[in-house]
Design a protein around this motif. Sequence first.
Motif, PDB file in Angstrom:
ATOM      1  N   ARG A  23       0.835  -1.199   0.000  1.00  0.00           N
ATOM      2  CA  ARG A  23       0.000   0.000   0.000  1.00  0.00           C
ATOM      3  C   ARG A  23       0.871   1.251   0.000  1.00  0.00           C
ATOM      4  O   ARG A  23       1.611   1.493   0.957  1.00  0.00           O
ATOM      5  CB  ARG A  23      -0.911   0.009   1.239  1.00  0.00           C
ATOM      6  CG  ARG A  23      -1.779  -1.233   1.386  1.00  0.00           C
ATOM      7  CD  ARG A  23      -2.534  -1.234   2.698  1.00  0.00           C
ATOM      8  NE  ARG A  23      -3.275  -2.474   2.919  1.00  0.00           N
ATOM      9  CZ  ARG A  23      -3.892  -2.791   4.055  1.00  0.00           C
ATOM     10  NH1 ARG A  23      -3.876  -1.934   5.072  1.00  0.00           N
ATOM     11  NH2 ARG A  23      -4.539  -3.937   4.173  1.00  0.00           N
ATOM     12  N   LEU A  25       3.619   2.203  -1.274  1.00  0.00           N
ATOM     13  CA  LEU A  25       5.026   2.018  -0.910  1.00  0.00           C
ATOM     14  C   LEU A  25       5.894   3.055  -1.622  1.00  0.00           C
ATOM     15  O   LEU A  25       5.736   3.314  -2.819  1.00  0.00           O
ATOM     16  CB  LEU A  25       5.487   0.609  -1.284  1.00  0.00           C
ATOM     17  CG  LEU A  25       6.801   0.161  -0.647  1.00  0.00           C
ATOM     18  CD1 LEU A  25       6.659   0.036   0.860  1.00  0.00           C
ATOM     19  CD2 LEU A  25       7.261  -1.176  -1.238  1.00  0.00           C
ATOM     20  N   SER A  39       1.005   0.505  -5.104  1.00  0.00           N
ATOM     21  CA  SER A  39       0.046  -0.344  -4.385  1.00  0.00           C
ATOM     22  C   SER A  39      -0.365  -1.523  -5.259  1.00  0.00           C
ATOM     23  O   SER A  39      -0.604  -1.349  -6.456  1.00  0.00           O
ATOM     24  CB  SER A  39      -1.209   0.448  -3.988  1.00  0.00           C
ATOM     25  OG  SER A  39      -0.900   1.546  -3.153  1.00  0.00           O
ATOM     26  N   ARG A  67      12.078  -5.721   2.830  1.00  0.00           N
ATOM     27  CA  ARG A  67      12.828  -4.879   3.774  1.00  0.00           C
ATOM     28  C   ARG A  67      14.331  -5.156   3.726  1.00  0.00           C
ATOM     29  O   ARG A  67      15.027  -5.040   4.726  1.00  0.00           O
ATOM     30  CB  ARG A  67      12.291  -5.020   5.197  1.00  0.00           C
ATOM     31  CG  ARG A  67      11.196  -3.996   5.500  1.00  0.00           C
ATOM     32  CD  ARG A  67      10.780  -3.969   6.930  1.00  0.00           C
ATOM     33  NE  ARG A  67      11.837  -3.508   7.819  1.00  0.00           N
ATOM     34  CZ  ARG A  67      11.730  -3.481   9.144  1.00  0.00           C
ATOM     35  NH1 ARG A  67      10.611  -3.894   9.723  1.00  0.00           N
ATOM     36  NH2 ARG A  67      12.705  -3.037   9.892  1.00  0.00           N
ATOM     37  N   GLY A  74       4.620   4.119   3.202  1.00  0.00           N
ATOM     38  CA  GLY A  74       3.750   3.028   2.799  1.00  0.00           C
ATOM     39  C   GLY A  74       3.821   1.836   3.719  1.00  0.00           C
ATOM     40  O   GLY A  74       4.513   1.840   4.745  1.00  0.00           O
ATOM     41  N   GLU A  75       3.104   0.779   3.326  1.00  0.00           N
ATOM     42  CA  GLU A  75       2.997  -0.422   4.157  1.00  0.00           C
ATOM     43  C   GLU A  75       3.095  -1.676   3.296  1.00  0.00           C
ATOM     44  O   GLU A  75       2.674  -1.682   2.140  1.00  0.00           O
ATOM     45  CB  GLU A  75       1.653  -0.433   4.887  1.00  0.00           C
ATOM     46  CG  GLU A  75       1.419   0.756   5.816  1.00  0.00           C
ATOM     47  CD  GLU A  75       0.000   0.780   6.344  1.00  0.00           C
ATOM     48  OE1 GLU A  75      -0.174   0.859   7.574  1.00  0.00           O
ATOM     49  OE2 GLU A  75      -0.935   0.711   5.509  1.00  0.00           O
ATOM     50  N   VAL A  76       3.617  -2.737   3.900  1.00  0.00           N
ATOM     51  CA  VAL A  76       3.660  -4.057   3.275  1.00  0.00           C
ATOM     52  C   VAL A  76       3.107  -5.056   4.277  1.00  0.00           C
ATOM     53  O   VAL A  76       3.551  -5.091   5.434  1.00  0.00           O
ATOM     54  CB  VAL A  76       5.090  -4.460   2.872  1.00  0.00           C
ATOM     55  CG1 VAL A  76       5.096  -5.870   2.268  1.00  0.00           C
ATOM     56  CG2 VAL A  76       5.676  -3.469   1.889  1.00  0.00           C
ATOM     57  N   PHE A  77       2.151  -5.864   3.842  1.00  0.00           N
ATOM     58  CA  PHE A  77       1.577  -6.897   4.700  1.00  0.00           C
ATOM     59  C   PHE A  77       1.757  -8.259   4.033  1.00  0.00           C
ATOM     60  O   PHE A  77       1.434  -8.422   2.852  1.00  0.00           O
ATOM     61  CB  PHE A  77       0.086  -6.639   4.950  1.00  0.00           C
ATOM     62  CG  PHE A  77      -0.189  -5.421   5.779  1.00  0.00           C
ATOM     63  CD1 PHE A  77      -0.249  -5.511   7.161  1.00  0.00           C
ATOM     64  CD2 PHE A  77      -0.368  -4.186   5.175  1.00  0.00           C
ATOM     65  CE1 PHE A  77      -0.493  -4.383   7.924  1.00  0.00           C
ATOM     66  CE2 PHE A  77      -0.620  -3.053   5.932  1.00  0.00           C
ATOM     67  CZ  PHE A  77      -0.678  -3.151   7.320  1.00  0.00           C
ATOM     68  N   ASP A  82       2.277  -7.152   9.411  1.00  0.00           N
ATOM     69  CA  ASP A  82       2.905  -5.908   8.978  1.00  0.00           C
ATOM     70  C   ASP A  82       4.414  -6.104   8.869  1.00  0.00           C
ATOM     71  O   ASP A  82       5.099  -6.280   9.883  1.00  0.00           O
ATOM     72  CB  ASP A  82       2.588  -4.795   9.969  1.00  0.00           C
ATOM     73  CG  ASP A  82       2.952  -3.413   9.432  1.00  0.00           C
ATOM     74  OD1 ASP A  82       3.771  -3.333   8.499  1.00  0.00           O
ATOM     75  OD2 ASP A  82       2.420  -2.422   9.953  1.00  0.00           O
ATOM     76  N   THR A  84       6.507  -3.811   7.342  1.00  0.00           N
ATOM     77  CA  THR A  84       7.217  -2.532   7.421  1.00  0.00           C
ATOM     78  C   THR A  84       7.478  -2.106   8.863  1.00  0.00           C
ATOM     79  O   THR A  84       8.463  -1.420   9.128  1.00  0.00           O
ATOM     80  CB  THR A  84       6.417  -1.425   6.705  1.00  0.00           C
ATOM     81  OG1 THR A  84       5.036  -1.529   7.057  1.00  0.00           O
ATOM     82  CG2 THR A  84       6.554  -1.552   5.206  1.00  0.00           C
ATOM     83  N   ARG A  85       6.629  -2.509   9.795  1.00  0.00           N
ATOM     84  CA  ARG A  85       6.812  -2.093  11.187  1.00  0.00           C
ATOM     85  C   ARG A  85       7.298  -3.229  12.082  1.00  0.00           C
ATOM     86  O   ARG A  85       7.341  -3.078  13.305  1.00  0.00           O
ATOM     87  CB  ARG A  85       5.505  -1.529  11.746  1.00  0.00           C
ATOM     88  CG  ARG A  85       5.040  -0.257  11.036  1.00  0.00           C
ATOM     89  CD  ARG A  85       3.746   0.265  11.637  1.00  0.00           C
ATOM     90  NE  ARG A  85       3.291   1.466  10.949  1.00  0.00           N
ATOM     91  CZ  ARG A  85       2.548   1.465   9.865  1.00  0.00           C
ATOM     92  NH1 ARG A  85       2.186   0.314   9.307  1.00  0.00           N
ATOM     93  NH2 ARG A  85       2.167   2.597   9.293  1.00  0.00           N
TER      94      ARG A  85
END
Length: 305
Positions: A23, A25, A39, A67, A74-77, A82, A84-85
Amino acid sequence: METQAEQLGVVDADGGGVLLSVRDLAVEFGPVKAVSGVSFEVARGETLGIVGESGCGKTTLARAILRLIEPTGGEVFLDGRDVTRASSSALRELRREMQIVFQDPMGSLNPRMRVGEIVGEPLLVQRIGSRRERLANVSQLLDRVGLGANSFDKFPHAFSGGQRQRIGIARALAPSPSLLVLDEPVSALDVSIRAQILNLLADLRDELGLTYVFISHDLGVVRHFCDLVAVMYLGKFVEVGVAGEVLATPAHPFTRAMVAAIPTLDGAGRREGFSELDGVALTGEPPSPIDFPAGCSLHPRCPVA
């Protein structure tokens, strides 16, 4: 809620829903915008092909998903988790589920390690199995990718390019991932060897239920190997859809130019499975990623602007 693939008419054969969700990114290297708000989704068992010019951000995107490069936005799932976090320990666990096969088979293998050590290293790092179980697992992996048990104690320099790529694939399969990112895995190989590696990857996908993100310059390979295709230009996706449909009837001028540039043997412009496109060649060089043109970034080169 329908997945992106279902909306585009691609059926998820395994019925497992979305495995990878990206999303907005973004990756920036100082003033350089390598990836800008990308996305997409990939369902279990599917293959997404990403195509575009050299330098458009394909490899940066692939590494940011895993990563190996830290995203700046943005985010990657992955399967709802998750990426990214994720903390260091959580990311270590996630790496069991997502692996990469690099473009250069020799450059991605440690020349001072034997093949058995290279393939078994992910198992050792992830503390998977006992020593005896790891040795047995490595032997099975080498057999699965078409390398005999006698390759166990050899060094990478003793193998051909195609064999080295098989080693890289075996290493990626070692922790039993669900997602493989394939960064131009056959571009450095001869045509005949390329077909063998692609057949191997297709067989592994079917046998193990793997999901692929496949980066390539070869539109013919993408058309036959991938379910979906995303066309990338200057860090953004400009067209996404079912691979066969997008490459047969491209809508975006950049996609049309890529298809029109496919070489033919007889010079008559007959490309099986592709549209007959004339007069859509791009002019000039891509603009600087530091200073994007206003509006559509293709317009300085676009034949229809």
